[in-house]
Scaffold this motif. Sequence first.
Motif, PDB file in Angstrom:
ATOM      1  N   GLU A  28       0.839  -1.215   0.000  1.00  0.00           N
ATOM      2  CA  GLU A  28       0.000   0.000   0.000  1.00  0.00           C
ATOM      3  C   GLU A  28       0.861   1.247   0.000  1.00  0.00           C
ATOM      4  O   GLU A  28       0.566   2.232  -0.707  1.00  0.00           O
ATOM      5  CB  GLU A  28      -0.919  -0.026   1.222  1.00  0.00           C
ATOM      6  CG  GLU A  28      -1.933  -1.162   1.209  1.00  0.00           C
ATOM      7  CD  GLU A  28      -2.742  -1.224   2.483  1.00  0.00           C
ATOM      8  OE1 GLU A  28      -2.426  -0.448   3.416  1.00  0.00           O
ATOM      9  OE2 GLU A  28      -3.684  -2.044   2.564  1.00  0.00           O
ATOM     10  N   GLN A  31       2.351   1.768  -3.482  1.00  0.00           N
ATOM     11  CA  GLN A  31       1.375   2.306  -4.414  1.00  0.00           C
ATOM     12  C   GLN A  31       1.219   3.815  -4.259  1.00  0.00           C
ATOM     13  O   GLN A  31       1.123   4.570  -5.242  1.00  0.00           O
ATOM     14  CB  GLN A  31       0.022   1.613  -4.211  1.00  0.00           C
ATOM     15  CG  GLN A  31      -0.029   0.185  -4.708  1.00  0.00           C
ATOM     16  CD  GLN A  31      -1.375  -0.459  -4.458  1.00  0.00           C
ATOM     17  OE1 GLN A  31      -2.227   0.102  -3.762  1.00  0.00           O
ATOM     18  NE2 GLN A  31      -1.577  -1.654  -5.022  1.00  0.00           N
ATOM     19  N   LYS A  32       1.214   4.270  -3.008  1.00  0.00           N
ATOM     20  CA  LYS A  32       1.095   5.717  -2.763  1.00  0.00           C
ATOM     21  C   LYS A  32       2.324   6.449  -3.284  1.00  0.00           C
ATOM     22  O   LYS A  32       2.222   7.531  -3.878  1.00  0.00           O
ATOM     23  CB  LYS A  32       0.917   5.970  -1.265  1.00  0.00           C
ATOM     24  CG  LYS A  32      -0.403   5.455  -0.708  1.00  0.00           C
ATOM     25  CD  LYS A  32      -0.499   5.716   0.787  1.00  0.00           C
ATOM     26  CE  LYS A  32      -1.796   5.169   1.368  1.00  0.00           C
ATOM     27  NZ  LYS A  32      -1.899   5.361   2.828  1.00  0.00           N
TER      28      LYS A  32
END
Length: 408
Positions: A28, A31-32
């Motif tokens: 996660e 992805q950011k």
Amino acid sequence: MPSNIEAEYKQVQADLKDVGDKLKAYAETAQKEIKANAQMSQETKASVDKLLVDQGELRANLKAAEQILAKLQHGGGSDGTPQSIGARVVAAEAIKNFDVSNPASVTVKVGSVKAAVTSGDGSAGSLIQPQRVPGLIVPPQQRLFVSDLLNWGPTTGNAVEFVRETGFTNNAAPVAENPSNPKPESDITFELDSEKVATIAHFIRASKQVLSDVPMLQSYIDGRLLYGLDVKLELQLLKGSGVGLNMHGIIPQAAAYANPGVTVQNETAIDRLRIALLQAELAEYTADGIVLNPIDWTEIELTKTADNAYLFATPRGLAVPGLWGRPVVSTPAQDANNFLVGAFSLGAQAWDRESAVVTVSTQDRDNFVKNMVTILAELRAALTVYRPEAFVNGNFTGVNPAPVPASS
């Protein structure tokens, strides 16, 4: 120790889950970062790479632990090698922690009696290790039991119900492509029958010191109790009357020997056995075993030609007992001068209700005050005979004992 392996297995599972959760969190984060900067930061990349390496190592450890646990569940030792039934009893935590000052019994389920005498990977197969030495070393061979000729299956009740074929009228015949009369009809009739599960048990008494003497305890269990169960089980499988607590054995149900019309000159015991095999085969099941008394089998093995040469025996070597291509079970459970042949694998089946159970207890008579223990072994099994005609029971009365002519 198995408990240590289980603890390590659970810890590896927990560590693997922790790594998976961290990888999910870093995914996660990555992805950011990619969305904001079009690439993953070096710090995140290094952390992910390390976690992937850790995950691979943990998966390898988990697989190794699973293999060890699987071997332990199939009767193996802490190093994954198979154990005998006696060794499993000795290794059981209940036996190790047995307090002879506390009058209580301990029950240890140790698996099938048959599992201790097979050559499979979960039994004694890997105990036979190759070794390069001068000459030929042959392991001792244990005699066959009648139970080795039968197919075994599990049962969960105190009786086994089965369907037995009682008649077959075969009217099959060639017919025309468009027959004017109905095609021939055959007929098969059946009957429902059942056999009860029998319990076979016995025990020995020993001093409490035997509990701390591992080799002696294994000798008691492996060398006497379990072998004794096999011997009595064989007697029941062969000659059980079916009355009371007894199994319904094969011999009381077998067809009586009757020559179906074969002409034999100077009939010998070997000839009669061949005719009996034919009689069983004519009942539509090919015979695959012969049961003889040791005296009769010895006389057959000692058969000689007129010039005193052994006909087929090899006195200087080991040979698996067999005749006419079928294995021979030589057992005192069979009466002298009698024989049984038949289709053991198809004409009947044995059922394992409860594998060997060994119980150690001080609660028997005056054991507690005399520092004695009672070691009990028992099993529960049943036998179903699907086609009695596929078994032939007879005797050797009237056969010619004279030697055969010398070979030229």
